[in-house]
Design an enzyme around this catalytic site. Structure first.
Site, PDB file in Angstrom:
ATOM      1  N   ASN A   6    -106.941  35.190 -67.014  1.00  0.00           N
ATOM      2  CA  ASN A   6    -106.513  33.902 -67.562  1.00  0.00           C
ATOM      3  C   ASN A   6    -106.419  34.030 -69.087  1.00  0.00           C
ATOM      4  O   ASN A   6    -107.424  33.934 -69.781  1.00  0.00           O
ATOM      5  CB  ASN A   6    -107.512  32.809 -67.158  1.00  0.00           C
ATOM      6  CG  ASN A   6    -107.140  31.455 -67.707  1.00  0.00           C
ATOM      7  OD1 ASN A   6    -106.079  31.293 -68.321  1.00  0.00           O
ATOM      8  ND2 ASN A   6    -108.003  30.468 -67.506  1.00  0.00           N
ATOM      9  N   LYS A   8    -105.244  32.009 -71.088  1.00  0.00           N
ATOM     10  CA  LYS A   8    -105.340  30.675 -71.716  1.00  0.00           C
ATOM     11  C   LYS A   8    -104.218  30.537 -72.758  1.00  0.00           C
ATOM     12  O   LYS A   8    -103.139  31.096 -72.575  1.00  0.00           O
ATOM     13  CB  LYS A   8    -106.739  30.450 -72.288  1.00  0.00           C
ATOM     14  CG  LYS A   8    -107.828  30.694 -71.227  1.00  0.00           C
ATOM     15  CD  LYS A   8    -109.188  30.200 -71.597  1.00  0.00           C
ATOM     16  CE  LYS A   8    -110.171  30.494 -70.470  1.00  0.00           C
ATOM     17  NZ  LYS A   8    -111.522  30.014 -70.689  1.00  0.00           N
ATOM     18  N   HIS A  85    -108.733  23.914 -63.655  1.00  0.00           N
ATOM     19  CA  HIS A  85    -109.641  24.604 -64.585  1.00  0.00           C
ATOM     20  C   HIS A  85    -110.419  23.539 -65.365  1.00  0.00           C
ATOM     21  O   HIS A  85    -109.867  22.493 -65.714  1.00  0.00           O
ATOM     22  CB  HIS A  85    -108.839  25.492 -65.545  1.00  0.00           C
ATOM     23  CG  HIS A  85    -109.722  26.436 -66.306  1.00  0.00           C
ATOM     24  ND1 HIS A  85    -110.487  26.026 -67.376  1.00  0.00           N
ATOM     25  CD2 HIS A  85    -109.975  27.758 -66.132  1.00  0.00           C
ATOM     26  CE1 HIS A  85    -111.172  27.069 -67.827  1.00  0.00           C
ATOM     27  NE2 HIS A  85    -110.886  28.127 -67.096  1.00  0.00           N
ATOM     28  N   GLU A  87    -111.232  23.327 -68.344  1.00  0.00           N
ATOM     29  CA  GLU A  87    -110.646  22.968 -69.645  1.00  0.00           C
ATOM     30  C   GLU A  87    -109.553  21.908 -69.464  1.00  0.00           C
ATOM     31  O   GLU A  87    -109.398  21.031 -70.301  1.00  0.00           O
ATOM     32  CB  GLU A  87    -110.097  24.223 -70.339  1.00  0.00           C
ATOM     33  CG  GLU A  87    -111.231  25.095 -70.863  1.00  0.00           C
ATOM     34  CD  GLU A  87    -110.885  26.568 -70.998  1.00  0.00           C
ATOM     35  OE1 GLU A  87    -109.710  26.938 -70.863  1.00  0.00           O
ATOM     36  OE2 GLU A  87    -111.831  27.354 -71.239  1.00  0.00           O
ATOM     37  N   GLU A 157    -116.565  28.648 -61.351  1.00  0.00           N
ATOM     38  CA  GLU A 157    -116.726  28.816 -62.791  1.00  0.00           C
ATOM     39  C   GLU A 157    -117.706  27.767 -63.310  1.00  0.00           C
ATOM     40  O   GLU A 157    -117.304  26.618 -63.579  1.00  0.00           O
ATOM     41  CB  GLU A 157    -115.385  28.635 -63.518  1.00  0.00           C
ATOM     42  CG  GLU A 157    -114.351  29.676 -63.170  1.00  0.00           C
ATOM     43  CD  GLU A 157    -113.366  29.898 -64.326  1.00  0.00           C
ATOM     44  OE1 GLU A 157    -113.156  31.052 -64.684  1.00  0.00           O
ATOM     45  OE2 GLU A 157    -112.834  28.915 -64.866  1.00  0.00           O
ATOM     46  N   GLY A 163    -117.052  31.124 -71.728  1.00  0.00           N
ATOM     47  CA  GLY A 163    -116.943  31.433 -73.156  1.00  0.00           C
ATOM     48  C   GLY A 163    -118.237  31.334 -73.934  1.00  0.00           C
ATOM     49  O   GLY A 163    -118.218  31.320 -75.164  1.00  0.00           O
ATOM     50  N   SER A 194    -117.940  34.069 -68.576  1.00  0.00           N
ATOM     51  CA  SER A 194    -118.616  35.121 -69.356  1.00  0.00           C
ATOM     52  C   SER A 194    -118.827  36.428 -68.586  1.00  0.00           C
ATOM     53  O   SER A 194    -119.745  37.187 -68.918  1.00  0.00           O
ATOM     54  CB  SER A 194    -119.953  34.619 -69.922  1.00  0.00           C
ATOM     55  OG  SER A 194    -119.715  33.614 -70.882  1.00  0.00           O
ATOM     56  N   GLY A 215    -111.581  35.276 -68.635  1.00  0.00           N
ATOM     57  CA  GLY A 215    -110.960  34.621 -69.783  1.00  0.00           C
ATOM     58  C   GLY A 215    -110.969  35.546 -70.983  1.00  0.00           C
ATOM     59  O   GLY A 215    -110.057  36.360 -71.169  1.00  0.00           O
ATOM     60  N   GLY A 216    -112.014  35.467 -71.794  1.00  0.00           N
ATOM     61  CA  GLY A 216    -112.103  36.240 -73.042  1.00  0.00           C
ATOM     62  C   GLY A 216    -111.784  37.708 -72.882  1.00  0.00           C
ATOM     63  O   GLY A 216    -110.981  38.285 -73.647  1.00  0.00           O
TER      64      GLY A 216
HETATM   65  P1  13P Z   1    -114.556  33.479 -70.140  1.00  0.00           P
HETATM   66  O1  13P Z   1    -114.420  34.743 -69.355  1.00  0.00           O
HETATM   67  O2  13P Z   1    -114.026  33.587 -71.535  1.00  0.00           O
HETATM   68  O3  13P Z   1    -115.941  32.918 -70.087  1.00  0.00           O
HETATM   69  O4  13P Z   1    -113.600  32.394 -69.450  1.00  0.00           O
HETATM   70  C1  13P Z   1    -113.653  32.236 -68.078  1.00  0.00           C
HETATM   71  C2  13P Z   1    -112.552  31.359 -67.678  1.00  0.00           C
HETATM   72  O5  13P Z   1    -112.496  30.199 -68.075  1.00  0.00           O
HETATM   73  C3  13P Z   1    -111.493  31.923 -66.831  1.00  0.00           C
HETATM   74  O6  13P Z   1    -110.701  30.937 -66.299  1.00  0.00           O
END
Ligand code: 13P
Length: 233
Positions: A6, A8, A85, A87, A157, A163, A194, A215-216
């Protein structure tokens, strides 16, 4: 193993093109799914990496300025789409009802929804994670047939882990994944929040995990490479 990336809202066009070239060179056994910023979907050619979107409109094609429908995503070769998600639930105030509408529109186009569920920190601290997740699942999958339910992917998640560098214990993750599989016995369940190259050796001990939503680390290909290496060896 499913590894969904992802991205983002990251990368300029030039950065994304460079990233995509490098990603194509990462040869792994895992089933990689790239979810770029929706704007860049058309820049991804057919390859052995699955193409995913990060969001879809809750409406079909028509007079909905700025929206991208499931039909349009399908016409661009999209096979997966992240839905719900945290977010988007938080910043775009996406509701369970809208998530359910999106899931239905995606399934109609044979795009696999990757439905995100997870608890807030305060919900975990008051031991309400099971009821929160059961409700999110129920609402997202409302009115779906048994056959349709088999097609979706669920991503667990925990919101407080996204994050932050914080992560539940293996036992806590395993309990939630088992809970999800109890509701949906034939469904693949990913973990996200994470997950990185430093904790994957611990995470991979959880046998019920079918993959990860990253994500990251999806943005940092050297680290992603180490992550996949440690996951597979
Ligand atoms: P991180 O891996 O940055 O914690 O993000 C996870 C995420 O939101 C994937 O959709």
């Amino acid at each position: 193993m499913i590894i969904a990336l992802n991205n983002k809202s990251n990368f300029t066009k030039e950065e994304f093109l460079e990233y995509k070239e490098k990603l194509n060179k990462i040869q792994k056994n895992a089933n990689l799914i790239l979810c770029p910023t929706n704007l860049y979907i058309g820049l991804v050619e057919q390859s052995n990496i699955g193409l995913g979107a990060q969001n879809v409109s809750k409406t079909s094609c028509g007079a909905y300025t700025g929206e991208i429908s499931a039909t349009q995503l399908k016409s661009m070769g999209v096979k997966y789409c992240i839905v719900g998600h945290s977010e988007r639930r938080k910043y775009q105030h996406e509701t369970d009802e809208e998530i359910n509408q999106k899931v239905k529109l995606l399934l109609k186009e044979e795009i696999i929804p990757i439905i995100c569920v997870g608890e807030e920190k305060e919900e975990r601290e008051t031991n309400r994670q099971n009821e929160v997740i059961a409700k999110e699942l129920e609402e997202a999958l409302k009115d779906l047939t048994i056959e349709e339910k088999k097609k979706v992917i669920i991503a667990y998640e925990p919101i407080w882990a996204i994050g932050t560098g914080l992560i539940p214990t293996n036992e806590e993750i395993e309990k939630i994944i088992n809970l999800i599989k109890c509701h949906l016995p034939n469904t693949k369940v990913l973990y996200g929040g994470s997950a990185n190259e430093n904790n994957i050796e611990e995470l991979r001990k959880i046998s019920v995990i079918d993959g990860y939503l990253l994500g990251g680390i999806s943005l940092k290909l050297e680290k992603l490479d180490i992550f996949l290496e440690k996951l597979e060896n």
